[in-house]
Design an enzyme around this catalytic site. Structure first.
Site, short mmCIF file in Angstrom:
data_model
loop_
_atom_site.label_atom_id
_atom_site.label_comp_id
_atom_site.label_asym_id
_atom_site.label_seq_id
_atom_site.Cartn_x
_atom_site.Cartn_y
_atom_site.Cartn_z
N THR A 1 0.71 -1.45 -0.34
CA THR A 1 0.29 -0.05 -0.22
C THR A 1 1.00 1.51 -0.12
OG1 THR A 1 0.01 0.09 2.52
CG2 THR A 1 -1.82 -0.83 1.02
N TYR B 1 3.21 5.22 6.22
CA TYR B 1 2.17 5.28 4.59
C TYR B 1 1.33 6.56 4.98
CZ TYR B 1 4.87 1.14 3.17
OH TYR B 1 5.58 0.36 3.26
N ARG C 1 14.32 -3.57 6.14
CA ARG C 1 15.91 -3.41 6.40
C ARG C 1 17.20 -3.20 6.88
NH1 ARG C 1 13.43 2.74 4.44
NH2 ARG C 1 12.27 1.90 6.19
N GLY D 1 3.15 -3.01 -6.17
CA GLY D 1 2.75 -2.13 -6.15
C GLY D 1 2.31 -1.39 -6.79
N GLN E 1 -3.14 -3.54 -14.41
CA GLN E 1 -1.37 -3.34 -13.32
C GLN E 1 -1.20 -4.51 -12.75
OE1 GLN E 1 -0.02 0.08 -11.88
NE2 GLN E 1 1.30 0.80 -13.48
#
EC number: 1.1.1.-
Length: 404
Positions: free
Chosen positions: A97, A131, A230, A364, A370
């Protein structure tokens, strides 16, 4: 605590694409919400299993070393894998998202995307407190509530680190992990998330505090698993060692950027962690923020992602010498895509799925068209023979090699 590990830590010389896009971290808006309908109860906490005993235990044959058990959904063709070496089954393609829900696309489009994904077997939906300053979680929560799908039929993941402007509203302190997750649950209108991720490492918070806080939210029924995003291989190993030392709950998964031009961590470092401690991988940005789409040729066409507000860094990347070299490599891959009867985007996503230890690749997208194109990468995965992968490696010229 010093932990030795054979994995080579990736040298992060520049900020990741998510860092660049998010920029200064605004505080998430508030949100009210109650439990979603659908008849689910509170998830089990971290307590014991009770005193019932079995009269006989028949050991199961071991799975092949390094193999992720994979199955195919009935009627959808979606493939499912275990999240690392946990028992959680996730679709090998998930819906992210970031920069879409609550910002780039309308709520109606977001609902269409979630519906199409769910109906095609996607059960993994990823978000984060940062986000769209919390709007992505709120949009996702509203859609889930309106759809009324069984809570047991999908997996929700969120990430904690950047919450608000106050010093206590960001980072991985015990306070922010607990309060940040509670804020996410309010916006999502859920009683629990399936996985809560630490959305980067935090050198200002002791590792023991982080692992204890993650164990606490799991034991309280606010999350079922926790993972990292990460983090370096050494940091993940330290968290695992801390959990084992103090009888706490270790992470089960790392979220990592992975695409044709970002390979070393997922191909060289994380597989070793998967074999040693069972940590799986969920990867993101398989198209390098749309760079791997063959739409760019040193130019920035109108109505592309590089022209969207906040994507100035992508425009600069496209027009840079390094960006032009990468676009040339994408062009070189077109004959292979044509030979397989797919788009270069489908080839790129399937290529990410073939990596050892990868449980799911996050997509995404901003339109149903898509999404359907990207879901088609599952048909390409079966065509990626060792010979085809070697041809791709030869064209890219950046294959990671073991330093042993």
């Amino acid at each position: 605590m010093q932990v030795s590990i054979a994995c080579t830590e990736q040298n992060l010389r520049s900020r990741s694409s998510e860092d660049r896009l998010c920029g200064p971290r605004p505080g998430p808006g508030g949100g009210n919400g109650g439990p979603v309908g659908g008849g689910h109860g509170n998830p089990p906490g971290g307590g014991g299993l009770g005193s019932k005993s079995r009269t006989a235990v028949v050991p199961r044959p071991p799975a092949p070393a390094g193999a992720l058990r994979e199955s195919t959904g009935r009627g959808t063709g979606m493939k499912y894998r275990n999240l690392g070496k946990s028992g959680l089954r996730v679709s090998c393609l998930g819906l992210g998202t970031w920069v879409t829900f609550g910002s780039q696309i309308s709520d109606e489009t977001a609902e269409d995307l979630l519906t199409v994904a769910y109906e095609h077997g996607v059960n993994l939906f990823d978000t984060a407190e940062v986000y769209a300053a919390g709007k992505a979680e709120r949009t996702l929560g509203n859609i889930l509530k309106s759809k009324g799908w069984r809570r047991s039929s999908y997996v929700i993941t969120t990430k904690i680190f950047w919450g608000g402007q106050a010093e206590t509203e960001r980072g991985l302190s015990r306070k922010h992990i607990i309060e940040g997750l509670q804020g996410s649950l309010d916006r999502l209108q859920l009683e629990y998330v399936d996985i809560v991720f630490a959305n980067r490492s935090d050198p200002s918070s002791p590792m023991e505090e982080i692992v204890r806080a993650m164990t606490y939210v799991i034991n309280q029924g606010l999350a079922l698993y926790w993972g990292t995003s990460r983090w370096s291989a050494a940091e993940i190993m330290e968290a695992y060692s801390m959990a084992r030392q103090f009888n706490l709950i270790p992470p089960v998964c790392e979220q990592a950027e992975n695409h044709f031009f970002q390979r070393e961590k997922v191909e060289m470092q994380l597989p070793e962690l998967y074999h040693k401690i069972g940590v799986g991988s969920v990867t993101w940005s398989p198209l390098a923020c749309s760079l791997i789409t063959s739409k760019y040729d040193g130019q920035v066409p109108d109505a592309c992602k590089a022209t969207v507000k906040g994507y100035q860094w992508l425009k600069e990347k496209v027009q840079s010498e390094d960006g032009k070299k990468q676009q040339a490599r994408v062009t070189d891959l077109l004959p292979i895509a044509h030979q397989l009867g797919c788009t270069v985007a489908q080839l790129a996503i399937a290529w990410c799925l073939r990596s050892e230890g990868v449980s799911s690749v996050l997509l995404g997208v901003s339109s149903a068209e898509q999404l359907m194109e990207h879901l088609g990468s599952l048909q390409v995965l079966g065509q990626l023979t060792p010979q085809t992968v070697m041809e791709i490696d030869a064209l890219l010229g950046n294959k990671s090699h073991s330093k042993k």
